[in-house]
Design a protein around this motif. Structure first.
Motif, short mmCIF file in Angstrom:
data_model
loop_
_atom_site.label_atom_id
_atom_site.label_comp_id
_atom_site.label_asym_id
_atom_site.label_seq_id
_atom_site.Cartn_x
_atom_site.Cartn_y
_atom_site.Cartn_z
N GLY A 356 0.81 -1.20 0.00
CA GLY A 356 0.00 0.00 0.00
C GLY A 356 0.84 1.26 0.00
N GLU A 357 0.28 2.36 0.48
CA GLU A 357 1.01 3.63 0.48
C GLU A 357 2.23 3.59 1.39
N SER A 358 2.13 2.87 2.52
CA SER A 358 3.30 2.76 3.40
C SER A 358 4.43 2.02 2.69
N GLY A 360 4.99 2.15 -0.59
CA GLY A 360 5.57 3.12 -1.50
C GLY A 360 6.53 4.06 -0.79
N TRP A 417 0.25 12.05 -6.24
CA TRP A 417 -0.74 11.19 -5.59
C TRP A 417 -2.07 11.24 -6.35
N ALA A 421 -3.65 5.17 -5.27
CA ALA A 421 -2.19 5.08 -5.28
C ALA A 421 -1.69 3.90 -4.46
N GLY A 422 -2.45 3.57 -3.40
CA GLY A 422 -2.06 2.45 -2.56
C GLY A 422 -2.20 1.10 -3.21
N SER A 429 4.50 3.43 -6.84
CA SER A 429 3.87 4.45 -5.99
C SER A 429 4.93 5.24 -5.23
N SER A 430 6.14 4.70 -5.15
CA SER A 430 7.24 5.42 -4.52
C SER A 430 7.58 6.70 -5.26
N ASP A 489 0.69 6.79 5.70
CA ASP A 489 0.36 6.95 4.28
C ASP A 489 0.88 8.31 3.82
N TYR A 490 0.55 8.70 2.58
CA TYR A 490 1.12 9.94 2.07
C TYR A 490 0.63 11.18 2.82
N VAL A 524 -0.34 16.17 -2.69
CA VAL A 524 -0.59 15.64 -1.35
C VAL A 524 -0.89 16.82 -0.44
#
Length: 525
Positions: A356-358, A360, A417, A421-422, A429-430, A489-490, A524
């Motif tokens: 997920g976003e974490s 990325g 973003w 994205a997740g 996504s990075s 997340d972001y 973001v």
């Protein structure tokens, strides 16, 4: 800290591992005033360099009062705090990172960071979840646990609940090992979440010219062990895929010949990459080793056959490199080594879940620090740039693997973003955070840095002025170690980096405003 030197002689040896190239040819073009500028003064809120014993004492003290801290935070009586790490700033403030247990069960996604002044006054708490950990652990109907699973409390997403965590070990088609963590609801048996604990990346040996690396030994017996850097050692797997391998040894302390004809050449590059990564974290961020405890990891080279990848594995605390297509291109460049070992730093600090976003953000953190180490090394054969894997030629046209100024140039990565994205692969996504870091460091628009041309857009058409890479690195590291949690997340990364910028430079500073502008530039808010 003063390195602990074993009784064997620790030596720094000049090794010619490739034909030297004139520096001028590689430094052609205009140098950025922000990318390679002199170091700025270190803010009082920056992390303080701690010896292993000092860090251990801080952890011991925090552990002794963890029960009182849990009461002060008004946690449930069944909850206990377990200290993972303590960061102490130069001004004496501390940031203590805790894991939680509930009724004896590990709480996944329950980590938190307590921020205190030098006087011990609590200034705030950063939590992975704001939800109460109140679940029934007995008297409920549970599905049979998967074989080899452990019972946990899942708090990373949704309402905290009883769950099972099972680690499925396998090997992917390309030869990469996999340690897939599968989380299932203990009452319904349905899968909640999964992530792979093996962090992967790609690159190619750059053969960094004549370099000095730490070795140990004397007389006619030397080993590729760096006693001055926590005993980091480099091993030869000889194309195997299991075990530690064979420690590189040599009779005359001269290693490698700059080609794949000598197996030690890849070992030299791996050892050099580990060395400059260690030096970067210690010199720039005051961190002694990946875990901050002064202990070195180890590296394994010549993994498998035709293996075009490299990976970090927490379970062995080790870095592993393949030899590339046709076993002709070991993946041991500076940025690849630093990228992979930075996964270990992330694991030891925020422990961003690799999904997920974490996930990325986890990948981006490794790209950010891989790039930072490459600039820090000042190697004339591999000058610093904002390109990832620029020599791998995986596309067959000389193009790099990833671009930080405009990530979408690789055809897959996200520049900004967007909803969903997740759900994008973490290596793509990075791009959101990579782009943020570039904008924060260098600003938007066209420029040339160390001979490389960049042209960075913004999602909102705004103009972003960079604050310099040195300051951007300090902000990201402080956010990672004191404000990010396992499921950041972001949106939370924006909050964390703004908090870090405020701590380091002030809420009215150009740096704080630069962080806000750079995040706006990647959509973001």
């Amino acid at each position: 800290m003063t390195p602990h030197i074993s009784r064997s002689l620790s030596r720094r040896t000049t090794l010619s591992i490739a034909t030297a190239v004139a520096a001028g040819a590689l430094l052609a073009g205009t140098l950025s005033t922000t990318g390679a500028a002199a170091k700025t003064s270190v803010p009082s809120a920056a992390p303080q360099a701690l010896s292993a014993s000092s860090r251990a004492d801080l952890i011991k003290d925090a552990s002794a009062k963890s029960a009182a801290t849990a009461q002060e935070l008004k946690l449930d009586s069944k909850e206990k705090l377990v200290v993972r790490d303590v960061v102490k700033d130069r001004d004496g403030s501390t940031h203590t990172r805790y894991e939680r247990t509930y009724d004896g069960l590990p709480v996944l996604g329950g980590d938190l960071v307590v921020h205190e002044t030098k006087a011990g006054k609590r200034e705030g708490v950063t939590r992975a979840t704001s939800k109460s950990i109140a679940v029934r652990t007995s008297g409920v109907s549970l599905k049979a646990a998967p074989s080899g699973a452990r019972k946990v409390v899942w708090a990373a997403t949704g309402t905290p609940r009883l769950a099972y965590e099972k680690v499925v070990t396998s090997t992917k088609k390309d030869g990469t090992p996999s340690k897939l963590h599968v989380i299932t609801d203990a009452t319904s048996g349905k899968k909640i979440y999964e992530y792979d604990a093996i962090r992967t990346g790609t690159g190619e040996s750059q053969y960094s010219g004549g370099v000095e690396i730490g070795t140990s030994g004397s007389g006619s017996s030397f080993s590729l062990t760096d006693a001055a850097r926590g005993g980091h050692s480099t091993y030869d797997l000889k194309h195997g895929t299991s075990g530690k391998g064979t420690l590189f040894t040599d009779a005359d302390d001269k290693w490698g010949d700059g080609t794949n004809n000598d197996a030690a050449t890849a070992g030299v590059d791996a050892a050099y990459g580990a060395q400059v990564t260690w030096d970067y974290y210690k010199s720039v961020h005051g961190r002694s080793g990946i875990n901050g405890d002064g202990k070195g990891a180890y590296s394994r080279v010549h993994y498998g056959n035709d293996y075009v990848n490299a990976f970090w594995d927490d379970s062995c605390f080790c870095m592993t490199y393949g030899d590339g297509e046709g076993n002709a291109k070991p993946l041991t460049s500076i940025d690849v080594a630093a990228h992979e070992m930075s996964h270990g730093v992330t694991s030891a600090t925020a422990n961003l879940v690799y999904s997920g976003e974490s996930g990325g953000l986890n990948e981006a953190t490794s790209d950010i620090f891989g790039t930072s180490v490459e600039f820090y090394a000042k190697n004339t054969k591999d000058v610093g740039d904002y390109l990832i894997g620029e020599q791998i030629d995986i596309n067959g046209d000389g193009s790099p693997l990833r671009y930080m100024d405009k990530p979408s140039k690789d055809g897959n990565s996200l520049d900004a973003w967007k909803t969903g994205a997740g759900n994008v692969d973490v290596h793509y996504s990075s791009g959101i955070a990579n782009h943020f870091f570039y904008l924060l460091s260098e600003g938007s628009g066209k420029k040339t840095i160390n001979g490389v041309d960049y042209d960075s857009p913004t999602s909102d058409g705004s103009t972003v002025t960079g604050i310099g890479r040195d300051k951007a690195e300090q902000i990201w590291f402080k956010a990672l170690t004191t404000y990010f949690t396992s499921n950041t997340d972001y949106a939370a990364a924006r909050t964390g980096t703004l908090s870090a910028a405020k701590d380091l430079y002030g809420a009215d500073s150009a740096e704080y405003k630069g962080v806000a502008a750079a995040w706006a530039g990647v959509n973001v808010s």
